[in-house]
Design a protein around this motif. Sequence first.
Motif, PDB file in Angstrom:
ATOM      1  N   ALA A   5       1.486   2.447   4.615  1.00 30.84           N
ATOM      2  CA  ALA A   5       1.423   3.671   3.801  1.00 30.84           C
ATOM      3  C   ALA A   5       2.218   4.785   4.451  1.00 30.84           C
ATOM      4  N   ALA A   6       2.155   4.877   5.760  1.00 35.53           N
ATOM      5  CA  ALA A   6       2.901   5.922   6.454  1.00 35.53           C
ATOM      6  C   ALA A   6       4.397   5.712   6.301  1.00 35.53           C
ATOM      7  N   VAL A   7       4.830   4.446   6.361  1.00 36.76           N
ATOM      8  CA  VAL A   7       6.250   4.143   6.179  1.00 36.76           C
ATOM      9  C   VAL A   7       6.713   4.585   4.802  1.00 36.76           C
ATOM     10  N   LEU A   8       5.927   4.252   3.794  1.00 28.78           N
ATOM     11  CA  LEU A   8       6.319   4.585   2.428  1.00 28.78           C
ATOM     12  C   LEU A   8       6.304   6.077   2.193  1.00 28.78           C
ATOM     13  N   TYR A 185       4.347   3.932  -6.913  1.00 29.63           N
ATOM     14  CA  TYR A 185       4.889   2.731  -7.536  1.00 29.63           C
ATOM     15  C   TYR A 185       6.265   2.451  -6.965  1.00 29.63           C
ATOM     16  N   TRP A 186       6.709   1.256  -7.157  1.00 26.67           N
ATOM     17  CA  TRP A 186       8.100   0.896  -6.912  1.00 26.67           C
ATOM     18  C   TRP A 186       8.535  -0.059  -8.010  1.00 26.67           C
ATOM     19  N   THR A 400       1.576   0.273  -1.554  1.00 27.60           N
ATOM     20  CA  THR A 400       2.565   1.238  -2.023  1.00 27.60           C
ATOM     21  C   THR A 400       2.306   2.583  -1.352  1.00 27.60           C
ATOM     22  N   ALA A 401       2.507   3.672  -2.060  1.00 30.52           N
ATOM     23  CA  ALA A 401       2.428   4.996  -1.451  1.00 30.52           C
ATOM     24  C   ALA A 401       1.242   5.787  -1.978  1.00 30.52           C
ATOM     25  N   SER A 402       0.827   6.776  -1.206  1.00 34.63           N
ATOM     26  CA  SER A 402      -0.158   7.748  -1.661  1.00 34.63           C
ATOM     27  C   SER A 402       0.219   9.098  -1.078  1.00 34.63           C
ATOM     28  N   ALA A 403      -0.493  10.132  -1.505  1.00 37.70           N
ATOM     29  CA  ALA A 403      -0.234  11.471  -0.983  1.00 37.70           C
ATOM     30  C   ALA A 403      -1.292  11.898   0.022  1.00 37.70           C
TER      31      ALA A 403
END
Length: 478
Positions: A5-8, A185-186, A400-403
Amino acid sequence: MKKLAAVLLTAAMTTTMVGCSGSTDTAPTDGTDVSENSGDTQETKDTADTGDNEGAEDVTGDTTSEPVEITVTTTFAGEDSNAQNYKDAVAKWESETGNTVSDTSATSDETFKTRIITDFETGSEPDVLFFFNGADANDFVNAGKVVSIDDIRAEFPDYASNMNDDLIAASPADGKKYAVPVNGYWEAMFVNKEVLDAAGVEMPGADYTWDQFLEDCQKIKDAGYTPIAAALGNIPHYWWEFAIFNQQTPEDHLNIPTAADDETGAQWVEGLEDIKDIYEKGFFPDNTLSATDDETFAMFTDGKAAFLLDGSWKVGGIVGSCQSDPDDPSTLDTDKLDNFDVTYFPGKGNRKTTDLIGGLSMGYYITTKAWEDPDKRAAAVSFVSYMTSDEVVPAFAQHTASALKNAPEVDQSQFNSLQIKAMDMMSGVTSLTGAVQDLFNGDCRVSTFDGMPDIVVGNVSAADAVQEGIDVYKDTLE
């Protein structure tokens, strides 16, 4: 373990975060129950001062007022593998607060978007809405039908305080932030390796080029398989997006052309002509102009097609196709799942193959209708706060990613083989760029989305279709 998550998030912070017109993202499909991961957020939050709504104590826990029912609409439905996570989280919030949810969620598509806009126009909007944060929301933002995060924080200071505000997208309508994100998303290219092996084609990698892709598609076609699973007459927008992106770079992909013959317009035209070219080469299904997306997806999962361009939410659908019972993760055929992989869309020109479309395109809105209801205000805030808490978001975001300010570590042992492949693919991403189609409203896209069949068969030129969309876009600015 990877701090994925940190990478994304690092990648996402360097790009523009505009969403795609697809659906939401995937969470584990191994039976993970969000209620087991979410913790008791009521005990970890301080009581918020509720101002004139004095009955409410806590934005995530119980209220001292009578229980209420709120209407919630999301895209966590259908094949979206977060649908069960959503149901689990809703049930736990209901249990903790005594409130209830009337759920009207549905699969995200253009029909769903139209329904949401119509609901707002007719006064039938929900109390809480999980929806896109781009131009698709402009109508109800401009109409004052949703409440900004800053306005909510004026009464509930801790609202979305666990989020990195820099990663919360602002509305293009007025520059204010309304939607609290959950998961990103990707978009990338899924691969049926069984078909590739049968055609003697190697698994594409990070340096895969457009020319190599065309050569491989010809080999696959010659071997008796369909190279690309896509329903151009139903859902052409993933191909629309990447074909245009292939003429550009992450730095200029979100530009809107002023004419079909300016620099950006010419790039859009060239992208659509690339789609026409591969259609003429016979690389799409024979019925690509009449088939539904479900039908071409089945071609891919049944081993009749090699490539599928789609979003991270499709991981769940592929996993489900490998289960004898789609609702029972224990019936997963791991050998069948191992035949699937995911990789980058082939690069062309100045776009690196590892530059992907992605970001944080959706989030939870609280409507003005709910905010102005003294019985529902605190409940709506409580619901969104719970669904976007540090405990719940990881179950939705996963690979994927989060804020979130505090990105969780990801234990790969909790994931199936396709999810792990997605993680490995994402670890090599050089940029995430938002979808330019989301800067167009629905009508702007008609000439090139609904009109894709006419473009690829030559009834309408790509230049004329692009110009028609630009003209509609200009009308929306007046």
